[in-house]
Design a protein around this motif. Structure first.
Motif, PDB file in Angstrom:
ATOM      1  N   LEU A  96     -23.489  -8.614 -38.498  1.00 17.13           N
ATOM      2  CA  LEU A  96     -22.401  -8.782 -37.541  1.00 17.13           C
ATOM      3  C   LEU A  96     -22.036 -10.256 -37.424  1.00 17.13           C
ATOM      4  CD1 LEU A  96     -23.426  -6.355 -34.651  1.00 17.13           C
ATOM      5  CD2 LEU A  96     -21.347  -6.191 -36.030  1.00 17.13           C
ATOM      6  N   ASP A  97     -20.770 -10.568 -37.606  1.00 22.06           N
ATOM      7  CA  ASP A  97     -20.284 -11.945 -37.504  1.00 22.06           C
ATOM      8  C   ASP A  97     -19.487 -12.083 -36.205  1.00 22.06           C
ATOM      9  OD1 ASP A  97     -19.157 -14.443 -37.743  1.00 22.06           O
ATOM     10  OD2 ASP A  97     -18.487 -14.170 -39.808  1.00 22.06           O
ATOM     11  N   PHE A  98     -20.065 -12.798 -35.238  1.00 21.47           N
ATOM     12  CA  PHE A  98     -19.440 -12.990 -33.935  1.00 21.47           C
ATOM     13  C   PHE A  98     -18.573 -14.244 -33.887  1.00 21.47           C
ATOM     14  CE2 PHE A  98     -22.756 -10.043 -32.699  1.00 21.47           C
ATOM     15  CZ  PHE A  98     -22.285  -9.403 -31.556  1.00 21.47           C
TER      16      PHE A  98
ATOM     17  N   GLU B  15     -18.310  -6.321 -38.687  1.00 23.71           N
ATOM     18  CA  GLU B  15     -19.448  -5.687 -39.368  1.00 23.71           C
ATOM     19  C   GLU B  15     -19.215  -5.713 -40.874  1.00 23.71           C
ATOM     20  OE1 GLU B  15     -22.490  -4.565 -40.608  1.00 23.71           O
ATOM     21  OE2 GLU B  15     -22.652  -3.984 -38.478  1.00 23.71           O
ATOM     22  N   SER B  16     -20.124  -6.362 -41.620  1.00 19.59           N
ATOM     23  CA  SER B  16     -19.965  -6.497 -43.068  1.00 19.59           C
ATOM     24  C   SER B  16     -20.611  -5.370 -43.859  1.00 19.59           C
ATOM     25  CB  SER B  16     -20.546  -7.840 -43.541  1.00 19.59           C
ATOM     26  OG  SER B  16     -21.929  -7.934 -43.230  1.00 19.59           O
ATOM     27  N   ASP B  17     -21.335  -4.472 -43.183  1.00 25.28           N
ATOM     28  CA  ASP B  17     -21.951  -3.336 -43.864  1.00 25.28           C
ATOM     29  C   ASP B  17     -20.865  -2.336 -44.245  1.00 25.28           C
ATOM     30  OD1 ASP B  17     -23.359  -1.166 -44.765  1.00 25.28           O
ATOM     31  OD2 ASP B  17     -24.651  -0.993 -43.016  1.00 25.28           O
ATOM     32  N   GLU B  18     -20.573  -2.216 -45.538  1.00 26.19           N
ATOM     33  CA  GLU B  18     -19.484  -1.357 -45.987  1.00 26.19           C
ATOM     34  C   GLU B  18     -19.813   0.123 -45.845  1.00 26.19           C
ATOM     35  OE1 GLU B  18     -18.465  -2.489 -49.941  1.00 26.19           O
ATOM     36  OE2 GLU B  18     -17.705  -4.475 -49.350  1.00 26.19           O
ATOM     37  N   MET B  19     -21.095   0.474 -45.761  1.00 30.09           N
ATOM     38  CA  MET B  19     -21.470   1.869 -45.620  1.00 30.09           C
ATOM     39  C   MET B  19     -21.111   2.401 -44.230  1.00 30.09           C
ATOM     40  SD  MET B  19     -22.640   2.873 -48.493  1.00 30.09           S
ATOM     41  CE  MET B  19     -23.460   4.393 -48.023  1.00 30.09           C
ATOM     42  N   MET B  20     -21.191   1.535 -43.217  1.00 26.99           N
ATOM     43  CA  MET B  20     -20.873   1.929 -41.857  1.00 26.99           C
ATOM     44  C   MET B  20     -20.190   0.753 -41.154  1.00 26.99           C
ATOM     45  SD  MET B  20     -23.341   3.731 -39.012  1.00 26.99           S
ATOM     46  CE  MET B  20     -23.631   5.120 -40.113  1.00 26.99           C
ATOM     47  N   PRO B  21     -18.919   0.512 -41.456  1.00 27.05           N
ATOM     48  CA  PRO B  21     -18.220  -0.660 -40.924  1.00 27.05           C
ATOM     49  C   PRO B  21     -17.749  -0.470 -39.482  1.00 27.05           C
ATOM     50  CG  PRO B  21     -16.736   0.607 -42.290  1.00 27.05           C
ATOM     51  CD  PRO B  21     -18.072   1.308 -42.362  1.00 27.05           C
ATOM     52  N   LEU B  22     -18.699  -0.378 -38.560  1.00 25.34           N
ATOM     53  CA  LEU B  22     -18.369  -0.219 -37.150  1.00 25.34           C
ATOM     54  C   LEU B  22     -18.371  -1.600 -36.497  1.00 25.34           C
ATOM     55  CD1 LEU B  22     -20.436   2.967 -36.283  1.00 25.34           C
ATOM     56  CD2 LEU B  22     -18.003   2.808 -36.846  1.00 25.34           C
TER      57      LEU B  22
ATOM     58  N   SER C  75     -18.144   0.103 -30.255  1.00 25.41           N
ATOM     59  CA  SER C  75     -17.976  -0.064 -31.698  1.00 25.41           C
ATOM     60  C   SER C  75     -17.056   1.017 -32.243  1.00 25.41           C
ATOM     61  CB  SER C  75     -19.326  -0.024 -32.416  1.00 25.41           C
ATOM     62  OG  SER C  75     -19.933   1.245 -32.274  1.00 25.41           O
ATOM     63  N   ARG C  76     -16.358   0.676 -33.316  1.00 24.11           N
ATOM     64  CA  ARG C  76     -15.469   1.622 -33.972  1.00 24.11           C
ATOM     65  C   ARG C  76     -15.059   1.022 -35.316  1.00 24.11           C
ATOM     66  NH1 ARG C  76      -9.506   0.487 -31.192  1.00 24.11           N
ATOM     67  NH2 ARG C  76      -9.036  -1.125 -32.699  1.00 24.11           N
ATOM     68  N   GLU C  77     -14.413   1.822 -36.152  1.00 21.04           N
ATOM     69  CA  GLU C  77     -13.836   1.289 -37.375  1.00 21.04           C
ATOM     70  C   GLU C  77     -12.642   0.409 -37.008  1.00 21.04           C
ATOM     71  OE1 GLU C  77     -12.938   4.483 -39.986  1.00 21.04           O
ATOM     72  OE2 GLU C  77     -15.034   5.033 -40.289  1.00 21.04           O
ATOM     73  N   ALA C  78     -12.211  -0.426 -37.934  1.00 21.05           N
ATOM     74  CA  ALA C  78     -11.178  -1.415 -37.636  1.00 21.05           C
ATOM     75  C   ALA C  78      -9.949  -0.805 -36.978  1.00 21.05           C
ATOM     76  CB  ALA C  78     -10.782  -2.162 -38.905  1.00 21.05           C
TER      77      ALA C  78
END
Length: 238
Positions: free
Chosen positions: A58-60, A86-93, A111-114
């Motif tokens: 996570l990049d804040f 969120e940089s995790d492409e498997m679960m970009p929440l 949290s949610r997708e973009a």
């Protein structure tokens, strides 16, 4: 909050870096409203780097937030403001502030997708999220002895019933918290309690407890059980 983080996170004072006032103003313009006071404090202290408190994926950073809006990954919304990518492409929440749920000079973190609509609430405030994370990672996870489980009470705000018992055991509460979270610390032990807002968790909260001595941990849980302020269900001990 500053005192809690500086005494809990080794090397934080040397490594955290705040965003510039002009950068913070750019974030506020995207929000379209005054930023919550705590978020303004956060950006001023850690808006460029969270140092050892940084999350793995996570990049804040304020610059990342601005870049996401500049690239149209996220569209401005009067209710939601992106606060962590969120940089995790498997679960970009990604994490968003929900301005529909302001509280204690802060706001709910969800949290949610973009551009998704389904929300998964995380913490009632960003302040609680960061404090819970710091105590969990740098105190409980590093403690010689730990245990975890769940607490059940009679009302949704039952965690407040723990306060006098924990105080009698020498624990302090480092920051103010709401009905879903409690943080207790003393030199030899730490306890954190957490429930998910708006998730229908009812009168149950998860807890983690860590300390130097297993006997002390048993006494803490024994005092809570004896006071009959909560029902304790153990999950694991180490």
């Amino acid at each position: 909050m500053e005192s809690l983080l500086l005494r809990t996170v080794p090397g934080l004072a040397e490594q955290w870096r705040g965003a510039s006032p002009s950068t913070i103003e750019k974030v506020e313009r995207i929000a379209g409203r005054p930023l919550p006071p705590f978020y303004r404090w956060f950006l001023g202290h850690m808006g460029q780097s969270m140092g050892p408190l940084a999350y793995p994926t996570l990049d804040f950073s304020a610059e990342r937030v601005l870049a996401c809006y500049a690239q149209a990954l996220v569209k401005p919304d009067p209710r939601f403001l992106l606060i962590a990518y969120e940089s995790d492409e498997m679960m970009p929440l990604h994490l968003f502030y929900d301005f529909k749920a302001p509280v204690r000079n802060d706001a709910m973190v969800t949290s949610r997708e973009a551009r998704g609509k389904e929300l998964t609430d995380a913490f009632e405030t960003l302040r609680e999220m960061l404090a819970w994370g710091a105590l969990s990672l740098f105190r409980i996870d590093r403690a010689p002895h730990t245990c975890s489980g769940s607490l059940k009470g009679d009302t949704p705000d039952f965690l407040m019933n723990l306060d006098p018992v924990m105080s009698s055991l020498g624990f302090d509460q480092p920051i103010p918290t709401g009905p879903f979270c409690r943080l207790y610390e003393r030199p030899d032990a730490v306890m954190v309690c957490m429930g998910t807002p708006r998730a229908g968790t009812g009168n149950r909260r998860a807890f983690d407890l860590g300390g130097n001595n297993p006997g002390s941990l048993r006494r803490i849980l024994g005092e809570l059980a004896s006071a009959r302020v909560v029902e304790i269900q153990m999950k694991k001990q180490a």
